[in-house]
Design an enzyme around this catalytic site. Structure first.
Site, PDB file in Angstrom:
ATOM      1  N   GLY A 175      -3.955  25.016 -26.773  1.00 24.60           N
ATOM      2  CA  GLY A 175      -4.307  23.600 -26.981  1.00 24.60           C
ATOM      3  C   GLY A 175      -3.081  22.884 -27.528  1.00 24.60           C
ATOM      4  O   GLY A 175      -1.948  23.349 -27.364  1.00 24.60           O
ATOM      5  N   PHE A 176      -3.314  21.776 -28.222  1.00 25.38           N
ATOM      6  CA  PHE A 176      -2.175  20.986 -28.712  1.00 25.38           C
ATOM      7  C   PHE A 176      -1.303  21.792 -29.675  1.00 25.38           C
ATOM      8  O   PHE A 176      -0.073  21.777 -29.571  1.00 25.38           O
ATOM      9  CB  PHE A 176      -2.665  19.711 -29.397  1.00 25.38           C
ATOM     10  CG  PHE A 176      -3.121  18.677 -28.423  1.00 25.38           C
ATOM     11  CD1 PHE A 176      -2.202  17.869 -27.770  1.00 25.38           C
ATOM     12  CD2 PHE A 176      -4.468  18.511 -28.135  1.00 25.38           C
ATOM     13  CE1 PHE A 176      -2.612  16.919 -26.852  1.00 25.38           C
ATOM     14  CE2 PHE A 176      -4.895  17.559 -27.222  1.00 25.38           C
ATOM     15  CZ  PHE A 176      -3.966  16.763 -26.577  1.00 25.38           C
ATOM     16  N   GLU A 180     -16.590   6.111 -27.917  1.00 25.86           N
ATOM     17  CA  GLU A 180     -16.067   6.064 -26.549  1.00 25.86           C
ATOM     18  C   GLU A 180     -17.157   6.392 -25.525  1.00 25.86           C
ATOM     19  O   GLU A 180     -17.261   5.728 -24.492  1.00 25.86           O
ATOM     20  CB  GLU A 180     -14.869   7.022 -26.431  1.00 25.86           C
ATOM     21  CG  GLU A 180     -13.658   6.435 -27.155  1.00 25.86           C
ATOM     22  CD  GLU A 180     -12.489   7.387 -27.370  1.00 25.86           C
ATOM     23  OE1 GLU A 180     -11.422   6.895 -27.757  1.00 25.86           O
ATOM     24  OE2 GLU A 180     -12.631   8.599 -27.180  1.00 25.86           O
ATOM     25  N   GLY A 235      -4.002  30.545 -28.301  1.00 32.14           N
ATOM     26  CA  GLY A 235      -4.524  29.193 -28.082  1.00 32.14           C
ATOM     27  C   GLY A 235      -3.469  28.292 -27.461  1.00 32.14           C
ATOM     28  O   GLY A 235      -2.382  28.142 -28.001  1.00 32.14           O
ATOM     29  N   ASP A 249      -6.728  22.376 -35.368  1.00 35.38           N
ATOM     30  CA  ASP A 249      -8.091  22.194 -35.887  1.00 35.38           C
ATOM     31  C   ASP A 249      -8.592  23.387 -36.699  1.00 35.38           C
ATOM     32  O   ASP A 249      -9.517  23.261 -37.494  1.00 35.38           O
ATOM     33  CB  ASP A 249      -9.072  21.962 -34.724  1.00 35.38           C
ATOM     34  CG  ASP A 249      -8.974  20.563 -34.158  1.00 35.38           C
ATOM     35  OD1 ASP A 249      -8.120  19.790 -34.639  1.00 35.38           O
ATOM     36  OD2 ASP A 249      -9.745  20.232 -33.231  1.00 35.38           O
ATOM     37  N   VAL A 274      -8.725  36.565 -27.291  1.00 34.41           N
ATOM     38  CA  VAL A 274      -8.340  37.427 -28.404  1.00 34.41           C
ATOM     39  C   VAL A 274      -9.578  37.674 -29.258  1.00 34.41           C
ATOM     40  O   VAL A 274     -10.274  36.732 -29.658  1.00 34.41           O
ATOM     41  CB  VAL A 274      -7.204  36.764 -29.222  1.00 34.41           C
ATOM     42  CG1 VAL A 274      -6.913  37.560 -30.493  1.00 34.41           C
ATOM     43  CG2 VAL A 274      -5.945  36.652 -28.358  1.00 34.41           C
TER      44      VAL A 274
HETATM   45  C1  LIG Z   1     -14.014  14.811 -26.980  1.00 37.87           C
HETATM   46  C2  LIG Z   1     -12.815  14.832 -27.878  1.00 37.87           C
HETATM   47  C3  LIG Z   1     -12.054  13.693 -28.024  1.00 37.87           C
HETATM   48  C4  LIG Z   1     -10.935  13.696 -28.855  1.00 37.87           C
HETATM   49  N1  LIG Z   1     -10.190  12.551 -28.967  1.00 37.87           N
HETATM   50  C5  LIG Z   1      -9.074  12.559 -29.696  1.00 37.87           C
HETATM   51  C6  LIG Z   1      -8.253  11.408 -29.756  1.00 37.87           C
HETATM   52  O1  LIG Z   1      -8.551  10.377 -29.148  1.00 37.87           O
HETATM   53  N2  LIG Z   1      -7.110  11.483 -30.494  1.00 37.87           N
HETATM   54  C7  LIG Z   1      -6.750  12.624 -31.163  1.00 37.87           C
HETATM   55  O2  LIG Z   1      -5.697  12.651 -31.775  1.00 37.87           O
HETATM   56  N3  LIG Z   1      -7.524  13.720 -31.136  1.00 37.87           N
HETATM   57  C8  LIG Z   1      -8.682  13.727 -30.426  1.00 37.87           C
HETATM   58  N4  LIG Z   1      -9.455  14.846 -30.386  1.00 37.87           N
HETATM   59  C9  LIG Z   1      -9.111  16.005 -31.220  1.00 37.87           C
HETATM   60  C10 LIG Z   1      -8.010  16.843 -30.590  1.00 37.87           C
HETATM   61  O3  LIG Z   1      -8.297  17.098 -29.244  1.00 37.87           O
HETATM   62  C11 LIG Z   1      -7.890  18.128 -31.391  1.00 37.87           C
HETATM   63  O4  LIG Z   1      -7.542  17.797 -32.713  1.00 37.87           O
HETATM   64  C12 LIG Z   1      -6.838  19.039 -30.798  1.00 37.87           C
HETATM   65  O5  LIG Z   1      -7.197  19.440 -29.503  1.00 37.87           O
HETATM   66  C13 LIG Z   1      -6.645  20.260 -31.685  1.00 37.87           C
HETATM   67  O6  LIG Z   1      -5.702  21.108 -31.114  1.00 37.87           O
HETATM   68  P1  LIG Z   1      -5.807  22.683 -31.325  1.00 37.87           P
HETATM   69  O7  LIG Z   1      -4.609  23.250 -30.657  1.00 37.87           O
HETATM   70  O8  LIG Z   1      -6.046  22.986 -32.728  1.00 37.87           O
HETATM   71  O9  LIG Z   1      -7.127  23.116 -30.561  1.00 37.87           O
HETATM   72  P2  LIG Z   1      -7.564  22.933 -29.059  1.00 37.87           P
HETATM   73  O10 LIG Z   1      -6.794  21.840 -28.404  1.00 37.87           O
HETATM   74  O11 LIG Z   1      -9.028  22.855 -29.071  1.00 37.87           O
HETATM   75  O12 LIG Z   1      -7.096  24.280 -28.365  1.00 37.87           O
HETATM   76  C14 LIG Z   1      -7.632  25.531 -28.692  1.00 37.87           C
HETATM   77  C15 LIG Z   1      -7.295  26.486 -27.569  1.00 37.87           C
HETATM   78  O13 LIG Z   1      -7.579  27.805 -27.990  1.00 37.87           O
HETATM   79  C16 LIG Z   1      -8.187  28.524 -26.949  1.00 37.87           C
HETATM   80  N5  LIG Z   1      -8.964  29.596 -27.568  1.00 37.87           N
HETATM   81  C17 LIG Z   1      -9.995  29.478 -28.441  1.00 37.87           C
HETATM   82  N6  LIG Z   1     -10.395  30.685 -28.861  1.00 37.87           N
HETATM   83  C18 LIG Z   1      -9.614  31.590 -28.239  1.00 37.87           C
HETATM   84  C19 LIG Z   1      -9.527  33.010 -28.281  1.00 37.87           C
HETATM   85  N7  LIG Z   1     -10.336  33.745 -29.054  1.00 37.87           N
HETATM   86  N8  LIG Z   1      -8.620  33.617 -27.495  1.00 37.87           N
HETATM   87  C20 LIG Z   1      -7.792  32.894 -26.706  1.00 37.87           C
HETATM   88  N9  LIG Z   1      -7.822  31.537 -26.650  1.00 37.87           N
HETATM   89  C21 LIG Z   1      -8.709  30.908 -27.414  1.00 37.87           C
HETATM   90  C22 LIG Z   1      -9.028  27.470 -26.236  1.00 37.87           C
HETATM   91  O14 LIG Z   1      -9.299  27.842 -24.909  1.00 37.87           O
HETATM   92  C23 LIG Z   1      -8.114  26.242 -26.315  1.00 37.87           C
HETATM   93  O15 LIG Z   1      -7.269  26.128 -25.213  1.00 37.87           O
HETATM   94  C24 LIG Z   1     -10.592  14.873 -29.559  1.00 37.87           C
HETATM   95  C25 LIG Z   1     -11.359  16.031 -29.416  1.00 37.87           C
HETATM   96  C26 LIG Z   1     -12.450  16.014 -28.579  1.00 37.87           C
HETATM   97  C27 LIG Z   1     -13.274  17.267 -28.412  1.00 37.87           C
END
Ligand SMILES: Cc1cc2nc3c(=O)[nH]c(=O)nc-3n(C[C@H](O)[C@H](O)[C@H](O)COP(=O)(O)OP(=O)(O)OC[C@H]3O[C@@H](n4cnc5c(N)ncnc54)[C@H](O)[C@@H]3O)c2cc1C
Length: 446
Positions: free
Chosen positions: A19-20, A177, A17, A314, A86
């Site tokens: 993401g953040f 928003e 992943g 998340d 994955v």
């Molecule tokens: C519309 C929206 C608005 C938001 N606004 C805010 C805000 O204003 N402020 C704030 O703090 N937070 C906000 N959030 C929440 C924030 O974006 C999330 O808390 C954050 O992105 C979580 O990070 P993460 O790394 O857990 O997951 P994510 O950022 O969702 O990243 C997960 C990554 O895993 C990858 N992935 C998933 N499954 C697989 C797999 N099986 N194999 C390989 N890769 C995979 C995905 O492609 C993705 O790149 C918002 C969320 C959304 C949807």
């Protein structure tokens, strides 16, 4: 934990992943001696989700809020980026499974995030899309702008009303928003662009189950947010539950009162559920998930009985701080990712660190131009100062992982001038829409 520095074999960290959570883990392990990092994501880019709603409403383009993972990590010479999904993990053999490839790890960090939850009403998904991916944003943008285009051609007043009615389910930041941005679009940006419809007749309903919108900010800020939305023209319903979405008719209940609205654009911003990796991890490691499918983690973010598997962001349910799981927001994910990276480094030196502690710097939400709310410790801002603060924070973080100065200037310009340059209707359905339009006799010929 597997290898130590004395082994001389590099310690293999696999991050699932980008993401953040995953990206900030990788960034914090940049060029660490004797550590190899493999970051795997099914997309080749990191998405700045907090600004997705701006893509969905035509202010920004998808590329403005996405950064290729390979480019972000190009200076991390110990880091390899792999594109792939994955599917499974084998904790005994210490490898992850990606299609027909097995990738071994010493430390595994899982950060696959969350997706929408329709609370068991999965059939609503088709009619009421949620906002999580670039594709979702483009689809929502298509629906919003198609609704106005179709309304311009529609002669039946009832159908036209449905086209100009927008229902947003969920009064968290995304719902607020989205509804604020659609209101600005309808009542300001598009005001002079149509000839047959008066876009000021648009209805925007924000339906919130709880007592107030933005429940995580101070009550006075929730109130101010609701007032700002109402001033923009949004109808805010609290303590309101959606009981059915069928045939583009939303049925909702406020107290004993049941109401229905016919709407062609219904957007879902009400709930999230952990990504399927949560279930896979639980099955393979015997660990537990909470009700939202998030993996319950130990105080150091590892999985019980598996000290070298971490879950961040998340997908993780961390409730060691105040008994409640931390919220699904970007700062939680980034801090968790950075913590795990630090722990890995310390463990390789034969040391450890104290349990994870989240530093909550507060919450903010944008309502519209010159209107936002900021709840940061003792600072409670609303209106223009809050809007400026929101702008600064988002510019700062967007720029931090990629140089986006020009994009942000362009964005600020479109914001100030209320022009929305990305009002594109794209995708296969857009061609179908054009066909329907050209097959219909035009209004003028009737
Ligand atoms: C519309 C929206 C608005 C938001 N606004 C805010 C805000 O204003 N402020 C704030 O703090 N937070 C906000 N959030 C929440 C924030 O974006 C999330 O808390 C954050 O992105 C979580 O990070 P993460 O790394 O857990 O997951 P994510 O950022 O969702 O990243 C997960 C990554 O895993 C990858 N992935 C998933 N499954 C697989 C797999 N099986 N194999 C390989 N890769 C995979 C995905 O492609 C993705 O790149 C918002 C969320 C959304 C949807």
């Amino acid at each position: 934990m597997g290898a130590s520095l004395e082994n001389h074999r590099p310690h293999e960290v696999v991050i699932v992943g980008g993401g953040f959570g995953g990206l900030y883990t990788a960034k914090a392990l940049k060029n660490v001696k004797n550590v190899n990092v493999t970051l795997i994501d099914k997309r080749n880019f990191h998405l700045f989700q907090p600004l997705l709603y701006q893509v969905a409403t035509g202010t920004l383009s998808p590329g403005d809020i996405s950064s290729p993972l390979r480019a972000v990590l190009s200076k991390s010479k110990n880091t390899k980026v792999l594109l792939g999904e994955v599917n499974d993990i084998d904790p005994e053999a210490q490898h992850i499974i990606m299609g027909d490839k097995l990738i071994p790890y010493d430390t595994l960090v899982v950060a696959t995030g969350a997706k929408h939850s329709y609370f068991g009403n999965d059939d609503w998904q088709k009619v009421a899309p949620g906002l999580k991916t670039v594709e979702d944003a483009i689809e929502i943008r298509r629906r919003i702008f198609s609704a106005f285009e179709t309304a311009e051609r529609e002669t039946d007043p009832e159908k036209r009303r449905a086209l100009l009615s927008f229902v947003i389910v969920g009064g968290g930041p995304t719902g607020v928003e989205l509804s604020g941005a659609i209101a600005e679009l309808a009542y300001k940006t598009l005001e002079e662009d149509f000839r047959n419809i008066d876009t000021s007749e648009t209805r925007i309903l924000l339906l919130q189950g709880g007592e107030r919108i933005l429940p995580f900010v101070a009550p006075e800020l929730s109130k101010s947010a609701a007032e700002s939305l109402q001033a923009l023209g949004v109808e805010v319903y609290t303590k309101t539950r959606v009981t059915d979405i069928d045939n583009e008719i939303v049925t909702f209940k406020q107290g004993d009162q049941v109401q229905q609205i016919s709407s062609k654009t219904i957007l879902w911003a009400a709930g999230t559920q952990a990504s399927p990796m949560g279930k896979i991890l639980a099955k393979r490691t015997g660990t537990e998930c909470d009700r939202a499918g998030r993996v319950i983690v130990e105080p150091d973010l590892s999985i019980k009985g598996h000290q070298n598997i971490f879950v961040v962001g998340d997908l993780s349910s961390f409730s060691h701080q105040n008994g409640k799981p931390l919220p699904g927001v970007a700062p939680v994910a980034t801090q968790e990712g950075e913590y795990v990276a630090k722990l890995v480094k310390k463990r390789l030196q034969g040391r450890t660190i104290t349990p994870f502690k989240y530093n909550d710097y507060g919450n903010l939400a944008m309502i519209g131009q010159n209107a936002a709310v900021v709840d940061v410790g003792p600072f409670k801002l609303k209106g223009f100062p809050a809007w400026l603060f929101w702008l600064f924070i988002h510019i700062y973080f967007l720029i931090e992982f990629d140089s986006k100065v020009l994009v942000m200037i362009q964005w600020a310009w479109s914001y100030l001038t209320r022009k929305r340059g990305s009002r594109l209707i794209t995708g296969k359905e857009s061609l179908a829409l054009a066909k329907v339009i050209t097959q219909q006799p035009s209004m003028e010929s009737r």
